[in-house]
Design an enzyme around this catalytic site. Sequence first.
Site, PDB file in Angstrom:
ATOM      1  N   GLU A 285       0.873  -1.169   0.000  1.00 40.99           N
ATOM      2  CA  GLU A 285       0.000   0.000   0.000  1.00 40.99           C
ATOM      3  C   GLU A 285       0.911   1.219   0.000  1.00 40.99           C
ATOM      4  O   GLU A 285       1.449   1.603   1.037  1.00 40.99           O
ATOM      5  CB  GLU A 285      -0.923  -0.015   1.220  1.00 40.99           C
TER       6      GLU A 285
ATOM      7  N   CYS B  14      -1.770   9.379   2.041  1.00 44.83           N
ATOM      8  CA  CYS B  14      -1.255   8.839   0.782  1.00 44.83           C
ATOM      9  C   CYS B  14      -2.223   9.025  -0.381  1.00 44.83           C
ATOM     10  O   CYS B  14      -1.799   9.093  -1.534  1.00 44.83           O
ATOM     11  CB  CYS B  14      -0.902   7.368   0.934  1.00 44.83           C
TER      12      CYS B  14
END
Length: 535
Positions: free
Chosen positions: A223, A257
Amino acid sequence: MSVQLPPFKTTPVEQIPGTVEVVRQTFFATKTRNVQFRIKQLRKLYWAIEDNKDLIVEACKKDLGKGFFEAMIAEVAWVQNDIIFMTNNLEKWCKDESAQDIELANKFMRPKIRKDPLGIVLVIGAFNFPIQLSFGPMIGAIAGGNTVVLKPSENSPHSAAIMQKIMEESLDPDCYTCIQGSVPEMKVLLEERWDKIFFTGSANVGKIITKAAAPHLTPVTLELGGRNPAIVTRKADVRLAARRLLWAKTMNAGQVCISHNYTLVDKEVLDSFVNELRAGLKEFFPNGPKASEDYGRMVNLGSFNRVKKMLDGTSGKIVAGGTMDADDLFIEPTVVVITDPEDSLMRDESFGPLLPVLGVDNLDQAIHIANQTHRTPLGVYAFGSKAETDKVLASTTSGGASINDGMFHGTIGTLAFGGVGDSGSGSYRGKASFDCFVHHRSITNTPSWMESLLSARYPPFAGTNKYQKLSGMLLKKPNFDREGNTKLGWITWLLTLGTGGLFRGTLRAALLVGVAVAIRMLMDRRTISKILPRE
């Protein structure tokens, strides 16, 4: 009320192999395969989080300057909701599934799919949402029946320490353990053989993780992040776009993110968009971000200096914000109007509260710049008409996308989340978290009474009719011609009236019925007119 946080203590490197071996042997003992055991462990974790939520809030405040609202919603409540969802559905998910699309000849073997645990899992957490991005994947790994070693980020040490406390208070230590440390400890962990590694963090560290996993072909879920574009067209609701993107970029001081890295705005509405960003900042932080209890701080001086360097290198014009304080790790949300797609604010992922805005001539130019900047970002955010946003989705690739919003898809706890290309691989959250940590094992059971039917599979084959016998049962006939066109059998043709589909066939039938009724009505009218005498 002041709370006492536990200290952060690095795990001695010489203890790590032995700790991992205990967890490995526990998995071999099949202790975690019992579904009720998993559910009870997750429920105990829930209550330990509840009992320690004040410590979690304080830890997030010390590590990242998170306010109460953000710590509770994005950390505490997030993982608690995750646990409830998992425990409510786990028994159903763990049941064997009947295999789909099985030919009649193979149904006697009762093909099914079993969800087996992968084994021993290493979860490597991130600093920006330390509780959510560490406990979140760990919850999925526990639900899948694995044993787990959690390595929280040392960059959020207070949160890492409270997670270790929670695990030690609630979970079976032979099944689930926490290793603390930085690079030396990580190196020792990566020397171990794992059945799955789950990593959240930067692409550079992701490459190191993948390389370490390669010798054993260990599967890795990554991720990561990316230079995520936001696109605002001239048909967009500019005020709405500004507010929603500002929300996404001020959360956690921009250390998210999936938040947008830059915004491409049609030049026709550029000034209006910038004005709305200014207005939004005043609304969100009436006394300024620095005085707000809701606005966070950079995680450390290294992150502060990296973002400052990006801002110092821009050729753009700061039109809002720009204030910094290294001692407080404070960076004000900063709007910068840039004119060059190669500007320092677009070359790298900022992972901070920077909002570069680049004017574009049209949507095609915006899409071109977005694809040139990063072909596979973690997220894409498009604001405009349905036709325009559909075009953005059709012309770009990303891990996820939010239409007319900033990163909303990433805030749904049960929606599968993950990257694509160099923004990540694999996905989790909701049922995807369970699927991420299990192997879908195909199983058949061949009854002994079928032996005579299966005898054709045994040698010798040459000089026999075994091929003809088996091919009659196994080989399919194509429903298409040599040009790739679908061929219709006479039954299909009758059922679909030559259209090839039941829906289109129904429409054609309805049309024919309508024509027939109209003709019949016309004929009846003529018949009546002939019978009745004219006046």
